[in-house]
Enzyme design. Structure first.
Site, PDB file in Angstrom:
ATOM      1  N   ARG A  68       1.855   2.896   9.893  1.00 30.36           N
ATOM      2  CA  ARG A  68       3.070   3.149   9.588  1.00 30.36           C
ATOM      3  C   ARG A  68       3.090   4.435   8.812  1.00 30.36           C
ATOM      4  NH1 ARG A  68       4.825  -2.162   6.024  1.00 30.36           N
ATOM      5  NH2 ARG A  68       2.568  -2.233   5.976  1.00 30.36           N
ATOM      6  N   LYS A  86       2.001   2.010   2.145  1.00 32.97           N
ATOM      7  CA  LYS A  86       1.101   1.107   1.278  1.00 32.97           C
ATOM      8  C   LYS A  86       0.568   1.561  -0.078  1.00 32.97           C
ATOM      9  CE  LYS A  86      -0.064  -2.420   2.269  1.00 32.97           C
ATOM     10  NZ  LYS A  86       0.748  -3.709   1.947  1.00 32.97           N
ATOM     11  N   TYR A 140       5.185   0.789  -1.604  1.00 35.50           N
ATOM     12  CA  TYR A 140       4.861  -0.766  -2.007  1.00 35.50           C
ATOM     13  C   TYR A 140       3.443  -0.658  -3.191  1.00 35.50           C
ATOM     14  CZ  TYR A 140       7.624  -2.617   1.617  1.00 35.50           C
ATOM     15  OH  TYR A 140       8.898  -2.817   2.228  1.00 35.50           O
ATOM     16  N   HIS A 171       2.323  -3.715  -5.080  1.00 39.45           N
ATOM     17  CA  HIS A 171       1.877  -5.210  -5.299  1.00 39.45           C
ATOM     18  C   HIS A 171       0.764  -5.256  -6.141  1.00 39.45           C
ATOM     19  CE1 HIS A 171       4.141  -6.480  -1.617  1.00 39.45           C
ATOM     20  NE2 HIS A 171       3.681  -5.741  -1.199  1.00 39.45           N
ATOM     21  N   GLU A 189       8.707  -3.121  -3.681  1.00 39.86           N
ATOM     22  CA  GLU A 189       9.031  -4.392  -3.585  1.00 39.86           C
ATOM     23  C   GLU A 189       9.519  -5.048  -4.896  1.00 39.86           C
ATOM     24  OE1 GLU A 189       4.861  -4.038  -5.612  1.00 39.86           O
ATOM     25  OE2 GLU A 189       5.901  -3.053  -4.065  1.00 39.86           O
ATOM     26  N   ASP A 218      -0.270 -10.294   0.301  1.00 35.46           N
ATOM     27  CA  ASP A 218       0.030  -9.181  -0.571  1.00 35.46           C
ATOM     28  C   ASP A 218       0.227  -9.399  -2.328  1.00 35.46           C
ATOM     29  OD1 ASP A 218      -0.183  -6.787   1.023  1.00 35.46           O
ATOM     30  OD2 ASP A 218       1.784  -7.242   1.618  1.00 35.46           O
TER      31      ASP A 218
END
Length: 371
Positions: free
Chosen positions: A15, A75, A94, A96, A118, A270
Site C-alpha cells: 500500500r 503502516k 497507523y 498501533h 486507528e 496489530d
C-alpha cells in the site's frame, strides 16, 4: 505545507499513503507534495502518474523525510524510518502503539507529532479511519482461513461451504464489530455454519436482524466462547479495544480442546492479538502451528490487496490530511475533537491514555498539546 509520502518497507506491504488522486487534491490546495520514487508501484501507480498529479518525485525516503513537514504513510514507521523523524514533524499513519514499546520509545525520542489513524473517532463512537481496513481484513480473514484449512497447508482438509451431502465448516467469529461482521458476511456467503459472539446485546440484535438464519449469535462469556472454539473448524479473532492491547480471549489450554488442523485467524494481531498463542507473522510466512492448530497472524493483512486497500484508506484519510495541511496541525486538531483523538505522541509525551496505560508510561492529555 510540504507533504511527503514514501515507499512502505514493512514485509510485503504494497500500500501507499497517498494515491495520485490524493496528491492532486493536495497540490490543488496549494501544497507541495514529495513522493519517493516507486512509492506507488505496489498499486500500479507509477511515478509518471504522481508527476502528472503535481507531485515532485524524490529519489529516496531520506530526502522526503528531510524536507517534508508532514509524512503520510500506511503502516507504522520501521526503525530506520523512525530514526529520520525530527522534532515538530507531523507523522500521519497507523501506529498501533499499545503492543509496541520499542516504536513508542522511538517516537517519544523523535519529538515528532504523531497522529494515529486507528484512534481518530467520529460522532457515532466509531473509528472511521480504521473501518475500511477492518472491512478488508474481515473479508480477507475468511479467504486466508479457507486456504489454511486446506490439507496441503496444514489444515483439516475442510471446504468452508461443504458440498451436497457433506456438512459445511463451522466458523466461530469472536467479536461482532466491523471485522467480525465482514468476516461473518463472507463466511455465510460461502455457505459455512457461522456463529458470532459478542458482549453487546445491541450488537447481537443487529447481527440477528441482518443475518436472520444465515448465521447464529451467542453472548460472549467464558463458557460459550470455550464451547464455540472447541467446536469450530475456523476461529476468527475480531476483538478491538480502541488504542489498547487486545484481550487474550482464547487461551493456550483451549487449543487442546480444538480439532487438529483447525485454524485460528487473529485479525487483532496489530494490537497484540486476542489468542494467547499468537505472534505476528508476515505474508511471506503467514502461518505456524501450535498443538496441531494452524495460526494465521499476519499483521498487515490488507497489504495483500494493496490497490483496493489503498484507495479505500485514502477515501477516509485524505480529508484530515487536507485539514492538517491547510490549517496546521494545532488549528486542525483544535477545531476537530475527533481528529484530536488521533494524537498519540507529541513533543516526547504520550497523549493517548490507553497507550500510556498499556506501556506503563506517563500520560499527557492531548489538549495540552494545543497550548
Amino acid at each position: 505545507m510540504i507533504v511527503g509520502t514514501v515507499r512502505e518497507i514493512k514485509n510485503h506491504e504494497y500500500r501507499v499513503g497517498l494515491t495520485p488522486e490524493s496528491v492532486h487534491e493536495l497540490t490543488a490546495h496549494g501544497h507541495q507534495v514529495l513522493v519517493e520514487s516507486g512509492a506507488g508501484d505496489g498499486i500500479g501507480a507509477h511515478d509518471s502518474l504522481y508527476a502528472k498529479a503535481g507531485g515532485e518525485i524524490v529519489p529516496s525516503a531520506r530526502e522526503v523525510f528531510a524536507a517534508a513537514e508532514m509524512i503520510v504513510k500506511v503502516k507504522e514507521p520501521q526503525a530506520e524510518e523512525r530514526a529520520m523523524l525530527r522534532p515538530g514533524q507531523i507523522l500521519y499513519t497507523y501506529l498501533h502503539l499499545a503492543p509496541d514499546p520499542e516504536q513508542t520509545r522511538d517516537l517519544i525520542a523523535s519529538g515528532a507529532t504523531c497522529i494515529a489513524y486507528e484512534t481518530v473517532s467520529d460522532d457515532h463512537g466509531g473509528l472511521p479511519l480504521l473501518k475500511p481496513m477492518s472491512q478488508v481484513a474481515g473479508r480477507m480473514a475468511i479467504q486466508a482461513g479457507a486456504t489454511a484449512l486446506e490439507k496441503a497447508n496444514g489444515g483439516r482438509g475442510v471446504l468452508l461451504g461443504g458440498v451436497p451431502g457433506v456438512l459445511p465448516a463451522k466458523v466461530c467469529v469472536i467479536g461482532g464489530g466491523v471485522v467480525g461482521f465482514n468476516a461473518a458476511q463472507m463466511a455465510a456467503g460461502l455457505g459455512a455454519d457461522v456463529t458470532i459472539l459478542d458482549r453487546s446485546p445491541e450488537v447481537l440484535e443487529k447481527l440477528g436482524i441482518y443475518f436472520e438464519a444465515r448465521a447464529k449469535t451467542r453472548f460472549s462469556n467464558r463458557a460459550n466462547l470455550a464451547e464455540c472454539v472447541a467446536d469450530a473448524d475456523l476461529v476468527i479473532g475480531a476483538v478491538l479495544i480502541p488504542g489498547a492491547a487486545a484481550p487474550k480471549l482464547v487461551t493456550a489450554d483451549m487449543l487442546k480442546t480444538m480439532k487438529k488442523g483447525a485454524v485460528l485467524v487473529d485479525v487483532a494481531i496489530d494490537q497484540g492479538g486476542c489468542f494467547e498463542t499468537s505472534h505476528a507473522t508476515t505474508h511471506a510466512e503467514p502461518t505456524y502451528v501450535v498443538d496441531g492448530i494452524v495460526h494465521y497472524c499476519v499483521a498487515n493483512m490488507p497489504g495483500a490487496v494493496a490497490r483496493t486497500s489503498t484507495y479505500a484508506l485514502n477515501n477516509v484519510t485524505l480529508p484530515h490530511a487536507l485539514r492538517i495541511a491547510d490549517l496546521g496541525w494545532k488549528k486542525a486538531l483544535r477545531s476537530d475533537p475527533h481528529l484530536l483523538a488521533g494524537l498519540n505522541v507529541w513533543d516526547g509525551k504520550v497523549t493517548y491514555q490507553a497507550v500510556a496505560q498499556a506501556l506503563d508510561l506517563p500520560y499527557t492529555p492531548a489538549q495540552e498539546a494545543l497550548g
